[in-house]
Design a protein around this motif. Structure first.
Motif, PDB file in Angstrom:
ATOM      1  N   SER A   1     -13.679   6.341  -1.811  1.00 20.70           N
ATOM      2  CA  SER A   1     -12.814   5.223  -2.176  1.00 20.70           C
ATOM      3  C   SER A   1     -13.436   4.532  -3.381  1.00 20.70           C
ATOM      4  O   SER A   1     -14.629   4.692  -3.646  1.00 20.70           O
ATOM      5  CB  SER A   1     -12.636   4.250  -1.013  1.00 20.70           C
ATOM      6  N   TYR A   2     -12.620   3.793  -4.106  1.00 17.26           N
ATOM      7  CA  TYR A   2     -13.111   3.073  -5.274  1.00 17.26           C
ATOM      8  C   TYR A   2     -12.121   1.988  -5.649  1.00 17.26           C
ATOM      9  O   TYR A   2     -10.965   1.994  -5.204  1.00 17.26           O
ATOM     10  CB  TYR A   2     -13.375   4.015  -6.446  1.00 17.26           C
ATOM     11  N   THR A   3     -12.587   1.054  -6.474  1.00 20.40           N
ATOM     12  CA  THR A   3     -11.709   0.039  -7.033  1.00 20.40           C
ATOM     13  C   THR A   3     -11.483   0.387  -8.490  1.00 20.40           C
ATOM     14  O   THR A   3     -12.425   0.706  -9.217  1.00 20.40           O
ATOM     15  CB  THR A   3     -12.335  -1.368  -6.895  1.00 20.40           C
ATOM     16  N   LEU A   4     -10.233   0.349  -8.904  1.00 22.63           N
ATOM     17  CA  LEU A   4      -9.844   0.671 -10.271  1.00 22.63           C
ATOM     18  C   LEU A   4      -9.243  -0.562 -10.916  1.00 22.63           C
ATOM     19  O   LEU A   4      -8.342  -1.182 -10.346  1.00 22.63           O
ATOM     20  CB  LEU A   4      -8.801   1.790 -10.278  1.00 22.63           C
TER      21      LEU A   4
ATOM     22  N   SER B   1       0.839  -1.184   0.000  1.00 28.31           N
ATOM     23  CA  SER B   1       0.000   0.000   0.000  1.00 28.31           C
ATOM     24  C   SER B   1       0.874   1.233   0.000  1.00 28.31           C
ATOM     25  O   SER B   1       2.079   1.152   0.156  1.00 28.31           O
ATOM     26  CB  SER B   1      -0.951   0.000   1.193  1.00 28.31           C
ATOM     27  N   LEU B   2       0.240   2.378  -0.181  1.00 31.29           N
ATOM     28  CA  LEU B   2       0.969   3.619  -0.263  1.00 31.29           C
ATOM     29  C   LEU B   2       0.290   4.658   0.588  1.00 31.29           C
ATOM     30  O   LEU B   2      -0.915   4.663   0.729  1.00 31.29           O
ATOM     31  CB  LEU B   2       1.017   4.071  -1.732  1.00 31.29           C
ATOM     32  N   ARG B   3       1.060   5.543   1.142  1.00 35.64           N
ATOM     33  CA  ARG B   3       0.548   6.715   1.848  1.00 35.64           C
ATOM     34  C   ARG B   3       1.331   7.903   1.303  1.00 35.64           C
ATOM     35  O   ARG B   3       2.550   7.891   1.250  1.00 35.64           O
ATOM     36  CB  ARG B   3       0.786   6.604   3.347  1.00 35.64           C
TER      37      ARG B   3
ATOM     38  N   GLY C   1      -2.581  -2.630  -4.071  1.00 38.80           N
ATOM     39  CA  GLY C   1      -2.674  -3.504  -5.226  1.00 38.80           C
ATOM     40  C   GLY C   1      -3.453  -4.744  -4.859  1.00 38.80           C
ATOM     41  O   GLY C   1      -3.162  -5.386  -3.855  1.00 38.80           O
ATOM     42  N   LEU C   2      -4.445  -5.086  -5.663  1.00 35.31           N
ATOM     43  CA  LEU C   2      -5.274  -6.256  -5.393  1.00 35.31           C
ATOM     44  C   LEU C   2      -4.833  -7.471  -6.189  1.00 35.31           C
ATOM     45  O   LEU C   2      -5.407  -8.544  -6.040  1.00 35.31           O
ATOM     46  CB  LEU C   2      -6.746  -5.929  -5.691  1.00 35.31           C
ATOM     47  N   ASP C   3      -3.844  -7.302  -7.049  1.00 36.41           N
ATOM     48  CA  ASP C   3      -3.247  -8.417  -7.777  1.00 36.41           C
ATOM     49  C   ASP C   3      -1.752  -8.146  -7.908  1.00 36.41           C
ATOM     50  O   ASP C   3      -1.266  -7.077  -7.524  1.00 36.41           O
ATOM     51  CB  ASP C   3      -3.926  -8.646  -9.138  1.00 36.41           C
TER      52      ASP C   3
ATOM     53  N   PHE D   1      -6.744  -2.102  -8.283  1.00 35.45           N
ATOM     54  CA  PHE D   1      -6.303  -1.300  -7.158  1.00 35.45           C
ATOM     55  C   PHE D   1      -7.499  -0.909  -6.303  1.00 35.45           C
ATOM     56  O   PHE D   1      -8.574  -0.628  -6.827  1.00 35.45           O
ATOM     57  CB  PHE D   1      -5.664   0.012  -7.642  1.00 35.45           C
ATOM     58  N   ARG D   2      -7.305  -0.827  -5.007  1.00 36.87           N
ATOM     59  CA  ARG D   2      -8.282  -0.210  -4.116  1.00 36.87           C
ATOM     60  C   ARG D   2      -7.700   1.134  -3.733  1.00 36.87           C
ATOM     61  O   ARG D   2      -6.547   1.220  -3.257  1.00 36.87           O
ATOM     62  CB  ARG D   2      -8.543  -1.073  -2.873  1.00 36.87           C
ATOM     63  N   VAL D   3      -8.444   2.207  -3.976  1.00 43.13           N
ATOM     64  CA  VAL D   3      -7.920   3.565  -3.859  1.00 43.13           C
ATOM     65  C   VAL D   3      -8.767   4.367  -2.877  1.00 43.13           C
ATOM     66  O   VAL D   3      -9.994   4.322  -2.933  1.00 43.13           O
ATOM     67  CB  VAL D   3      -7.934   4.264  -5.244  1.00 43.13           C
ATOM     68  N   THR D   4      -8.097   5.116  -2.019  1.00 40.42           N
ATOM     69  CA  THR D   4      -8.762   6.020  -1.086  1.00 40.42           C
ATOM     70  C   THR D   4      -8.293   7.438  -1.398  1.00 40.42           C
ATOM     71  O   THR D   4      -7.088   7.674  -1.562  1.00 40.42           O
ATOM     72  CB  THR D   4      -8.418   5.672   0.374  1.00 40.42           C
TER      73      THR D   4
END
Length: 157
Positions: A53-56, A3-5, A83-85, A69-72
């Motif tokens: 938030s959303y999934t891309l 994940s990233l911040r 990253g979801l994959d 990706f799951r993005v906030t």
């Protein structure tokens, strides 16, 4: 899970750059920028909320940003991306600043339209947020296309 911040300094710089770009765009076009409002023709006046938030799912072409990706997002900045994959996890590790907000996707769509890309299309949900963005800058070029599918969109109060 990778994940990233983003830091506040990165967010401030990006916000200043985005504001400057929107001002220049408005001045050049002689009208206000259509974003963060949804593109005319979406049937709504959707505005990018302060937090969501959303999934891309990003696919097609030889782009550095491929995968799910799951993005906030908060205040126009990606605050977390997971990253979801495998492909998406590698992308978040290598190029964390490439994960877009919905506003950034809409601005990329508008830029493609202004630059007469061969394909610059979007589909919108009933509330006006984008659910699919398809770009192909040059139909004769290999691997310059992009397809973004947005799901699990959740505005935050």
């Amino acid at each position: 899970m990778t994940s990233l911040r983003r830091t506040a300094r990165t967010g401030l710089a990006a916000a200043l750059l985005a504001g400057a770009l929107m001002t220049v765009t408005a001045a050049c076009a002689g009208e206000a920028s259509p974003y963060p409002a949804a593109r005319a023709g979406s049937g709504t006046d959707w505005r990018e909320p302060a937090a969501y938030s959303y999934t891309l799912e990003s696919s097609e072409g030889e782009r550095s940003l491929l995968g799910r990706f799951r993005v906030t997002v908060r205040d126009g900045e990606v605050t977390a991306a997971s990253g979801l994959d495998d492909s998406a996890r590698r992308a978040v590790e290598r190029l964390p600043d490439e994960v877009p907000t919905l506003g950034e996707l809409l601005r990329e769509l508008e830029r493609a339209r202004k630059e007469n890309a061969d394909t610059a299309e979007a589909e919108f949900a009933a509330d006006g947020h984008p659910v699919r963005v398809s770009l192909d800058w040059d139909a004769n070029a290999l691997d310059d296309e992009a397809l973004y599918v947005i799901s699990d969109y959740e505005p935050r109060g």
